[in-house]
Write a protein that holds these residues in place. Structure first.
Motif, PDB file in Angstrom:
ATOM      1  N   ASP A 102      -5.576   4.961  -1.783  1.00 54.44           N
ATOM      2  CA  ASP A 102      -4.779   6.155  -1.561  1.00 54.44           C
ATOM      3  C   ASP A 102      -5.297   7.281  -2.450  1.00 54.44           C
ATOM      4  O   ASP A 102      -6.307   7.129  -3.155  1.00 54.44           O
ATOM      5  CB  ASP A 102      -3.293   5.866  -1.774  1.00 54.44           C
ATOM      6  CG  ASP A 102      -2.936   5.529  -3.221  1.00 54.44           C
ATOM      7  OD1 ASP A 102      -3.762   5.774  -4.131  1.00 54.44           O
ATOM      8  OD2 ASP A 102      -1.822   5.011  -3.450  1.00 54.44           O
ATOM      9  N   SER A 103      -4.625   8.414  -2.432  1.00 54.17           N
ATOM     10  CA  SER A 103      -5.105   9.577  -3.173  1.00 54.17           C
ATOM     11  C   SER A 103      -5.065   9.367  -4.686  1.00 54.17           C
ATOM     12  O   SER A 103      -5.736  10.082  -5.429  1.00 54.17           O
ATOM     13  CB  SER A 103      -4.277  10.810  -2.805  1.00 54.17           C
ATOM     14  OG  SER A 103      -2.896  10.574  -3.031  1.00 54.17           O
ATOM     15  N   TYR A 108      -5.139  -0.880  -1.714  1.00 60.07           N
ATOM     16  CA  TYR A 108      -4.361  -1.672  -0.764  1.00 60.07           C
ATOM     17  C   TYR A 108      -5.336  -2.637  -0.102  1.00 60.07           C
ATOM     18  O   TYR A 108      -6.433  -2.240   0.287  1.00 60.07           O
ATOM     19  CB  TYR A 108      -3.684  -0.762   0.259  1.00 60.07           C
ATOM     20  CG  TYR A 108      -2.754   0.221  -0.409  1.00 60.07           C
ATOM     21  CD1 TYR A 108      -1.405  -0.058  -0.539  1.00 60.07           C
ATOM     22  CD2 TYR A 108      -3.253   1.404  -0.953  1.00 60.07           C
ATOM     23  CE1 TYR A 108      -0.561   0.839  -1.195  1.00 60.07           C
ATOM     24  CE2 TYR A 108      -2.414   2.287  -1.612  1.00 60.07           C
ATOM     25  CZ  TYR A 108      -1.074   2.001  -1.735  1.00 60.07           C
ATOM     26  OH  TYR A 108      -0.244   2.876  -2.391  1.00 60.07           O
ATOM     27  N   LYS A 121      -0.752  -4.363  -2.751  1.00 59.40           N
ATOM     28  CA  LYS A 121      -1.123  -3.173  -3.499  1.00 59.40           C
ATOM     29  C   LYS A 121      -1.460  -3.558  -4.924  1.00 59.40           C
ATOM     30  O   LYS A 121      -0.726  -4.310  -5.567  1.00 59.40           O
ATOM     31  CB  LYS A 121       0.016  -2.154  -3.494  1.00 59.40           C
ATOM     32  CG  LYS A 121      -0.278  -0.903  -4.323  1.00 59.40           C
ATOM     33  CD  LYS A 121       0.906   0.053  -4.344  1.00 59.40           C
ATOM     34  CE  LYS A 121       0.618   1.284  -5.208  1.00 59.40           C
ATOM     35  NZ  LYS A 121       1.768   2.223  -5.246  1.00 59.40           N
ATOM     36  N   ILE A 143      -6.000   3.987   4.924  1.00 56.21           N
ATOM     37  CA  ILE A 143      -4.997   5.013   4.669  1.00 56.21           C
ATOM     38  C   ILE A 143      -5.062   6.073   5.756  1.00 56.21           C
ATOM     39  O   ILE A 143      -6.139   6.518   6.154  1.00 56.21           O
ATOM     40  CB  ILE A 143      -5.230   5.666   3.294  1.00 56.21           C
ATOM     41  CG1 ILE A 143      -4.923   4.662   2.178  1.00 56.21           C
ATOM     42  CG2 ILE A 143      -4.385   6.919   3.129  1.00 56.21           C
ATOM     43  CD1 ILE A 143      -3.448   4.360   1.991  1.00 56.21           C
ATOM     44  N   HIS A 145      -2.691   9.762   7.196  1.00 55.56           N
ATOM     45  CA  HIS A 145      -1.536  10.648   7.064  1.00 55.56           C
ATOM     46  C   HIS A 145      -0.700  10.443   8.327  1.00 55.56           C
ATOM     47  O   HIS A 145      -1.245  10.185   9.400  1.00 55.56           O
ATOM     48  CB  HIS A 145      -1.987  12.091   6.915  1.00 55.56           C
ATOM     49  CG  HIS A 145      -2.829  12.314   5.708  1.00 55.56           C
ATOM     50  ND1 HIS A 145      -2.313  12.489   4.451  1.00 55.56           N
ATOM     51  CD2 HIS A 145      -4.176  12.353   5.560  1.00 55.56           C
ATOM     52  CE1 HIS A 145      -3.279  12.642   3.585  1.00 55.56           C
ATOM     53  NE2 HIS A 145      -4.437  12.574   4.230  1.00 55.56           N
ATOM     54  N   GLU A 153       1.044   9.924   3.175  1.00 56.25           N
ATOM     55  CA  GLU A 153       0.089   8.834   3.348  1.00 56.25           C
ATOM     56  C   GLU A 153       0.806   7.585   3.838  1.00 56.25           C
ATOM     57  O   GLU A 153       1.962   7.345   3.492  1.00 56.25           O
ATOM     58  CB  GLU A 153      -0.646   8.520   2.033  1.00 56.25           C
ATOM     59  CG  GLU A 153      -1.583   9.624   1.578  1.00 56.25           C
ATOM     60  CD  GLU A 153      -2.271   9.266   0.268  1.00 56.25           C
ATOM     61  OE1 GLU A 153      -3.510   9.338   0.216  1.00 56.25           O
ATOM     62  OE2 GLU A 153      -1.563   8.923  -0.693  1.00 56.25           O
ATOM     63  N   LEU A 179       3.644   3.130   1.766  1.00 53.54           N
ATOM     64  CA  LEU A 179       2.903   2.657   0.601  1.00 53.54           C
ATOM     65  C   LEU A 179       3.735   1.796  -0.326  1.00 53.54           C
ATOM     66  O   LEU A 179       3.217   1.294  -1.331  1.00 53.54           O
ATOM     67  CB  LEU A 179       2.321   3.852  -0.166  1.00 53.54           C
ATOM     68  CG  LEU A 179       1.348   4.729   0.636  1.00 53.54           C
ATOM     69  CD1 LEU A 179       0.665   5.734  -0.280  1.00 53.54           C
ATOM     70  CD2 LEU A 179       0.310   3.894   1.373  1.00 53.54           C
TER      71      LEU A 179
END
Length: 495
Positions: A102-103, A108, A121, A143, A145, A153, A179
């Protein structure tokens, strides 16, 4: 059917290896007695040749003398591990075959934890935060959006479900998960009376009202495997609708295992790693290009110099080129073995380069890649060897980097120790940070496998020599005569 049972069955007719993912359980599945694989698999003819390689330092590190074999850097790569997370119970069986970031650079993963198919995770520092067990096997996770639900996300997951116990054919599964590990949407892709498996999902559109995906896989049509594409829409209400689908019955005994696209909505092209089968055994691979109307535009086999057979385990597109990695069958020191290779093609199918890593003299393979402006990062396994008297396998996780334009190698590192079998099956890179996932096998105080995640530095490798294995008695150690990804002995858990 439970994952471990599927893998035991899968050795009937193929020398295997991944649901995402093989010697590891990397990407492979069984459907009505037919082997379908996801990131690695078989080369059966080699078994018939009864190849035996005795492990010695001379054999392991001798050079083939071919012009395109690259001298690797081979340092003590464990010094480059920034952190590691080893997941799973002792005396159990765990592995990771898919990872995404993720950002915040949290990882994950999809894998098998203590014999159960799971998504999980791990924080960017290595702490396991949560796991979620599924009732289907997972072939892809990344991932996205999710504008329809105003989510910044989310996770997109695809795979398949064995439903033969319910007298139904196998079906594809597509899920969206937040998430925190909660399922938001889950839908099924199926064909009447025809088993279907989804191996790859490519995201084509993210808008305020919908997601559009291209799914690639295989359909078992009258006991014949055929490539399969499905363009799927997921609405803001979570409803699934098929825009177009195609079973390529004109290309029998083939399966789409890997899929990428040129990221051009105005003129889309889809590039697939297609497995070719004979008697349900994966014999080789090629790359197919499909139009947006699902017509075959071209197909191409790729053979690095000195190789007689190649297999694609992953494809990626970047700035006008299609990149792929896998193992290649080569002749080395008078014997046949496998080594990892990478290649680059144009959108029209012209091969720009195809390059082998320098083989260890044993068995080597590349499983996955990540491409950016700094190069092609590829991971896999290096110097795989099996002790004959115990069937224990030893080897190292491998990280290498190729130049995008020439294929020259600027980095090759191995990870692990001589008393283990460590491997990398997937890789993600973010802001110069390199994350690898796979598994490591333990032999010193029992016999089991644990999932393994590491972050490694991007410093250049050191030009020092490295012997792959230093056995107590070299006469008791040999390569398997079939394929480096054979999982047969692993599933039996021979001590």
């Amino acid at each position: 059917m439970h994952a471990s049972k599927r893998l035991q069955n899968s050795v009937n007719g193929i020398h295997s290896n991944r649901n995402k993912r093989h010697s590891l359980y990397v990407k492979m599945k069984l459907q009505l007695g037919l082997i379908v694989i996801r990131r690695n698999e078989t080369m059966t003819d080699v078994r018939n040749s009864h190849i035996m390689l005795v492990l010695t330092a001379v054999v392991a590190m001798s050079c083939c003398g071919e012009a395109d074999l690259v001298q690797p850097y081979a340092p003590n790569a464990n010094n480059h591990i920034l952190w590691e997370s080893i997941i799973g119970e002792e005396e159990s069986w765990s592995s990771i075959w898919e990872i995404t970031l993720d950002s915040g650079a949290n990882i994950y993963f999809a894998g098998n934890l203590d014999y159960k198919e799971c998504i999980g995770k791990v924080s960017s520092g290595g702490h396991l935060e949560w796991t979620y067990a599924t009732d289907y096997y997972i072939n892809e996770i990344y991932i996205i959006h999710f504008p329809p639900l105003s989510m910044n996300e989310a996770l997109l997951i695809c795979g398949g479900m064995d439903t033969n116990g319910n007298d139904r054919p196998d079906i594809g599964v597509v899920s969206v998960m937040d998430l925190d590990g909660s399922v938001i949407i889950e839908g099924y892709i199926e064909r009447e009376e025809e088993p279907l498996t989804i191996y790859e999902a490519v995201l084509l559109e993210e808008s305020e009202s919908q997601l559009v995906l291209m799914l690639g896989g295989t359909v078992n049509s009258e006991d014949v495997l055929c490539p399969y594409l499905n363009k799927l829409r997921i609405s803001e209400a979570g409803e699934f609708s098929v825009i177009q689908s195609e079973v390529f019955s004109d290309y029998p005994d083939k399966s789409i295992r890997y899929l990428t696209w040129n990221e051009n909505p105005a003129d889309p092209r889809y590039f697939a790693g297609v497995a070719h089968y004979s008697s349900d055994v994966w014999k080789r691979s090629s790359i197919f290009c499909y139009s947006d109307s699902m017509k075959v535009l071209w197909n191409k086999q790729v053979h690095p110099s000195g190789s007689s057979r190649t297999y694609f385990y992953q494809l990626r597109y970047h700035q006008g080129f299609v990149y792929g990695v896998g193992p290649a069958l080569i002749q080395h020191s008078g014997e046949y073995t496998y080594t990892g290779f990478a290649s680059a093609l144009t959108e029209s199918g012209d091969v720009i380069w195809a390059r082998k890593i320098r083989p260890s003299g044993l068995e080597d393979v590349l499983d996955a890649l990540y491409v950016d402006e700094n190069g092609i990062y590829a991971v896999g396994r290096y110097s795989i060897v099996t002790r004959e008297i115990t069937n224990h396998r030893f080897g190292y996780g491998l990280l290498t980097r190729f130049d995008n334009l020439t294929g020259s190698i600027s980095l090759l590192r191995i990870f692990g120790g001589r008393d283990y079998y460590s491997s990398f099956i997937d890789i993600c890179v973010s802001d110069g940070r390199i994350f690898c996932g796979g598994s490591t096998h333990y032999y010193l105080a029992g016999y089991w496998r644990k999932a393994w995640l590491v972050e490694v530095s991007d410093e250049e490798g050191l030009s020092e020599s490295c012997l792959p294995i230093d056995p107590d008695d070299p006469e008791l150690v040999k390569c398997r005569p079939d394929h480096p990804l054979d999982i047969e002995f692993e599933q039996k858990k021979i001590p």
